[in-house]
Structures are given as structure tokens and as C-alpha cells.
Design a protein around this motif. Structure first.
Motif, PDB file in Angstrom:
ATOM      1  N   ILE A   1     -27.522   9.221  -1.508  1.00 47.39           N
ATOM      2  CA  ILE A   1     -26.796   8.037  -2.002  1.00 47.39           C
ATOM      3  C   ILE A   1     -25.866   7.484  -0.917  1.00 47.39           C
ATOM      4  N   VAL A   2     -25.147   8.373  -0.243  1.00 44.28           N
ATOM      5  CA  VAL A   2     -24.199   7.926   0.799  1.00 44.28           C
ATOM      6  C   VAL A   2     -24.955   7.260   1.955  1.00 44.28           C
TER       7      VAL A   2
ATOM      8  N   PHE B   1     -31.609  -0.072  -3.369  1.00 37.12           N
ATOM      9  CA  PHE B   1     -30.145  -0.237  -3.258  1.00 37.12           C
ATOM     10  C   PHE B   1     -29.806  -1.664  -2.838  1.00 37.12           C
TER      11      PHE B   1
ATOM     12  N   THR C   1     -24.060   7.583  -8.446  1.00 35.56           N
ATOM     13  CA  THR C   1     -23.765   9.027  -8.396  1.00 35.56           C
ATOM     14  C   THR C   1     -23.620   9.577  -9.819  1.00 35.56           C
TER      15      THR C   1
ATOM     16  N   ASN D   1     -21.387   0.410  -6.658  1.00 38.07           N
ATOM     17  CA  ASN D   1     -22.697   0.946  -7.057  1.00 38.07           C
ATOM     18  C   ASN D   1     -22.925   2.368  -6.564  1.00 38.07           C
ATOM     19  N   GLY D   2     -22.313   2.706  -5.424  1.00 36.31           N
ATOM     20  CA  GLY D   2     -22.415   4.086  -4.937  1.00 36.31           C
ATOM     21  C   GLY D   2     -21.841   5.066  -5.949  1.00 36.31           C
TER      22      GLY D   2
ATOM     23  N   CYS E   1     -27.040  -0.061   3.670  1.00 36.03           N
ATOM     24  CA  CYS E   1     -27.015  -1.383   3.022  1.00 36.03           C
ATOM     25  C   CYS E   1     -25.696  -2.116   3.272  1.00 36.03           C
ATOM     26  N   SER E   2     -24.587  -1.345   3.380  1.00 32.38           N
ATOM     27  CA  SER E   2     -23.276  -1.998   3.530  1.00 32.38           C
ATOM     28  C   SER E   2     -23.117  -2.643   4.913  1.00 32.38           C
TER      29      SER E   2
ATOM     30  N   SER F   1     -21.270  -2.258  -2.601  1.00 30.77           N
ATOM     31  CA  SER F   1     -21.787  -0.949  -2.155  1.00 30.77           C
ATOM     32  C   SER F   1     -20.951   0.188  -2.731  1.00 30.77           C
ATOM     33  N   ILE F   2     -19.623   0.041  -2.653  1.00 30.82           N
ATOM     34  CA  ILE F   2     -18.738   1.123  -3.136  1.00 30.82           C
ATOM     35  C   ILE F   2     -18.889   1.280  -4.653  1.00 30.82           C
TER      36      ILE F   2
ATOM     37  N   THR G   1     -33.192   9.569  -6.416  1.00 28.70           N
ATOM     38  CA  THR G   1     -32.204  10.125  -5.471  1.00 28.70           C
ATOM     39  C   THR G   1     -32.296  11.652  -5.432  1.00 28.70           C
TER      40      THR G   1
ATOM     41  N   PHE H   1     -26.387   3.736   0.772  1.00 36.47           N
ATOM     42  CA  PHE H   1     -25.413   2.652   0.632  1.00 36.47           C
ATOM     43  C   PHE H   1     -24.708   2.328   1.950  1.00 36.47           C
TER      44      PHE H   1
END
Length: 456
Positions: A153-154, A328, A355, A350-351, A160-161, A347-348, A105, A157
């Protein structure tokens, strides 16, 4: 439990699997390793090993994914014979995905920040010393590194979300198409530079003398290592996409398509970098600095430097992001397979987790630069990379390999039935002795050689 989504098209599956394999290894590591080991002769050895080593293991990973319909979190559990302990590897495989993202990342953040630097014209009129200072300055600022790491990262994810078809497949397909378009434009620009022909002959005409000077074993070992790492094998990042496809096509043909796309991007990166380096009298073996220090100097010499530089780092960002989205997706599916979580919740969670886990790498270049795991000038990133590249990837590949060929695992019969379901290229039966007795020894050799290279 949500129903397992499937890819909407075969091309989506191939592009995303290729996107997982196409990453910084192709566009950053491949050119500088090729530069170090003498150009075209190295490329030939690399191509041989890519298909002799990487391809069989990729087919095995795809097969385990498709037969189990699960991520690495539970795939071994689903397929292993009763009473065996193959699923113990799942924990290491899952850890490998997290560890890879702990430094990937940050590096992807460098690529995106350089794209904007090029657009703004930050390198225009700078001499080589000043260009080098820009990279040093980037690394010295924790808040800047963390900002770009967060962007990566944002974005990853968020995509993916949106789900497999609407998020990962749609966006990766567009991104990979743009990647090929940008790379084509850059190749045409680079090979038409005055003086590019020297770079082309270095890259395309094998000089076996140069290979002898380096030491044949050294070149072979480097080529084996590169072939192995470029496909992201051993942590289930490829297996996950096997779990999203149906059985209409045999898996050998799919693996060949992915390996060919992966190789094409690596080879074309070389076509951008070597002609440009030779055209401006820059050494092609300047190692990891090649992308962030050498190339901005090369672009500075070209008319339209900002455009070409920005395009190049856009291409680098796409390559890095395609891998990040793929991994991800794998990480999100762990939570779905283990605890039945929804995509949004996974997602939230693992995000936030990634981080926190990515901070040591970003801080390792500045606030924590006194932590030098391998002695002077080494960083936390070197340690993370070493654990993944030199340990989890080769040992994980060995686990997949033995799981598919031995009677103590899933076994050859089950593996070849799964690999050969559908239409397309059949997995060759005659390779059975090779993958059972020789390939495991080669993987062990790569593992040991990695330690020798690191600590000699």
C-alpha cells in the motif's frame, strides 16, 4: 482544481494500461486454469474470446474515459443524456476498485514476501511437505501478512503521489520493461530444462480429445471467463487511462496493443510454468497452489534454485504491483474529480482507508478464519473476490457496453466518433449488430455461469 495531467508518451499510456490488465490473473490464474482445462486447446479458445469479448468493451471503456476526461466517479454524469440515471453505476464501479484492492494488496504482499524468502534460501533442502508448510505458516501469522500488505500500500500510493508523469508513468514503464526482461530469462531457462519438451507439447499442441473429456461447454465457459477478467474491465480502471490521452490515435489500435501485451505475458507465464512442471514430474493442474507450493518445489530441483525462484517472484511482484498502481491511480482520481482534492491529500486519505479495508482479508486466514462465507475452507478473500469477479466486473462491463450502443445512453454515434478520432485502426462499423445484440447476451451468460460454477 488541478489541471488534468496527460501522459508524456504514447508508449507510457500503452504500458500502463497493459500494466493494469497484466496482473495476478495472467501469471497465477491463467496457467492453472490452462492446466485444469487441458492445455493448448483451452489457450486457442481463450485467445478467440479475448478478442471477440474483451476488445470491444475495452475500446468502449477507453472512449468513455477520453470523451469525459474524467474517472468513473463522474464520467457517466458528463456524457449521459439529460434525465437518465447511468451515473448510478458510478458508485458500484468505485466500490469495485476498493473491493479489488481489499484482497489484491494481501496477495501482492505474498508475492513480495516469497521474493525475499527465495533470496534468503528459505526453501533450499526442503521436501515438498516442508515447502507446503512455509505457505501455511505465512498465512497463519497476521502480523506478517499485515506487514507485507502495508509495504504494498505504501509503495503504491507513494508512486501515485508523485503524479501521473513523474510517478505512475516513469515507474510503471521501468517496471514493465523489467517484467518483460525477467520473463524472457525465465522462459529460456525453463524451455531448456531436460524433459521440458513434454510440457511444451501439452501447452502448445492442441489436444481436442482432452477438451471433450472436460466437456466442451465447461472449457468454453472457463475461457470466456478468463478472457473477460484478465483485462480488468467494468470498474473504470481502464477508462481512467483513456482520460489521460489526447485524440491523436484511434482507440481500437491502442486497445489491440494493450490486449496483445496482456496476452503475451499470460502466454509466456505458461512457457515458464508448464515445461518446468513436466521436467520435474509435477502436475500442471494443481490449481491455485501452483505458484506458492508447486513452483518452489520445481525451483528446488534446478541448479541455482535461489536465483531462478527469486527472479520468478520478482516478476510476479511486478505484475501485481502494476495493477495496484493503476487501480490506486483510479481511486485517487475519484477524490480529484468529486471534491477537487490535491494528489497528496487524496493519496494520504486513501492510503489510510485502504489499509483499514484490507485488514479483513489478511485476518481472514488466521484470526478470523472461522468466518467461512461459502462453507468449509472458504475465506473472507473468497467472498471479496466473488463480489468483484463474478458480479461487479461482468455487470460493469454490461453497463459500459449498453451505454455505448443504445440511444438511451451515450449512443453508437458518439461512441464511434470518439473511438475513431485520430489515426490508426478504425473501429469496425460491421460489428455494430454483434456488440448491440449478441455481446450483451454473452456477458449475461458469463455472469450466470459464474453463479452456477460457484454454487453447484
Amino acid at each position: 482544481m488541478e489541471k488534468r495531467e496527460k501522459f508524456s508518451s504514447r508508449i507510457g499510456f500503452i504500458l500502463i494500461s497493459a500494466g493494469c490488465a497484466i496482473g495476478i490473473g495472467n501469471v497465477w490464474r491463467f496457467p492453472f486454469v490452462t492446466g485444469q482445462y487441458g492445455g493448448a486447446a483451452f489457450v486457442l479458445v481463450y485467445l478467440f474470446f479475448l478478442f471477440a469479448l474483451g476488445l470491444p468493451i475495452m475500446v468502449m471503456e477507453f472512449s468513455v474515459g477520453r470523451a469525459s476526461q474524467k474517472s468513473i466517479a463522474t464520467s457517466f454524469q458528463t456524457l449521459e443524456p439529460e434525465g437518465t440515471k447511468w451515473h448510478w453505476y458510478s458508485y458500484f464501479g468505485m466500490a469495485g476498485n476498493y473491493l479489488l484492492m481489499m484482497f489484491y494488496t494481501t496477495v501482492a504482499g505474498w508475492m513480495i514476501s516469497y521474493f525475499f524468502k527465495m533470496l534468503k534460501g528459505d526453501f533450499v533442502g526442503k521436501n515438498p511437505k516442508q515447502v507446503e508448510a512455509v505457505f501455511g505458516e505465512l498465512l497463519s501469522k497476521p502480523e506478517v501478512l499485515i506487514f507485507w500488505m502495508l509495504v504494498v500500500i505504501v509503495v503504491g500510493f507513494l508512486i501515485c503521489s508523485l503524479g501521473l508523469q513523474n510517478g505512475v508513468e516513469k515507474i510503471t514503464t521501468v517496471m514493465m520493461s523489467c517484467l518483460f526482461l525477467v520473463i524472457l530469462v525465465l522462459v529460456i531457462r525453463s524451455v531448456t530444462l531436460p524433459g521440458a519438451s513434454k510440457g511444451l507439447s501439452f501447452y502448445l499442441v492442441p489436444d481436442f480429445q482432452a477438451m471433450k473429456e472436460q466437456g466442451i461447454m465447461k472449457v468454453v465457459s472457463a475461457a470466456m471467463g478468463q478472457a473477460f477478467f484478465t483485462l480488468s474491465l467494468g470498474i473504470g480502471a481502464i477508462a481512467i487511462f483513456g482520460s489521460y490521452i489526447d485524440r491523436s490515435y484511434r482507440l481500437t489500435g491502442e486497445a489491440v496493443s494493450v490486449a496483445v501485451l496482456d496476452t503475451l505475458v499470460a502466454l509466456m507465464s505458461g512457457l515458464i510454468i508448464f515445461p518446468a512442471c513436466f521436467a520435474f514430474g509435477v502436475r500442471p493442474d494443481s490449481g491455485p497452489n501452483l505458484v506458492f507450493i508447486t513452483l518452489p518445489n520445481v525451483f528446488n530441483e534446478m541448479p541455482g534454485a535461489r536465483i531462478w525462484g527469486a527472479l520468478f517472484f520478482l516478476f510476479m511482484s511486478f505484475a501485481a504491483l502494476s495493477t495496484i498502481i493503476a487501480v490506486f491511480q483510479n481511486i485517487i482520481s475519484f477524490a480529484q474529480d468529486l471534491w477537487g482534492w490535491t494528489i497528496k491529500k487524496a493519496s494520504i486519505f486513501n492510503g489510510i482507508l485502504i489499509t483499514i479495508l484490507s485488514l479483513p482479508c489478511a485476518l481472514g486466514f488466521n484470526v478470523w478464519s472461522h468466518i467461512m462465507p461459502f462453507g468449509a475452507n472458504s475465506t473472507i478473500q473468497d467472498l471479496e473476490d466473488f463480489i468483484v469477479s463474478n458480479n461487479i466486473l461482468p455487470l460493469g462491463s454490461l453497463v459500459y457496453l449498453l451505454f455505448c450502443v443504445t440511444k438511451y445512453g451515450w449512443g453508437w454515434k458518439n461512441f464511434s466518433e470518439e473511438a475513431n478520432a485520430g489515426k490508426g485502426i478504425k473501429y469496425p462499423e460491421w460489428t455494430r449488430k454483434y456488440v448491440t445484440f449478441i455481446l450483451p447476451l454473452i456477458v449475461i451468460f458469463i455472469f450466470i455461469q459464474g453463479y452456477i460454477d460457484k454454487f453447484k
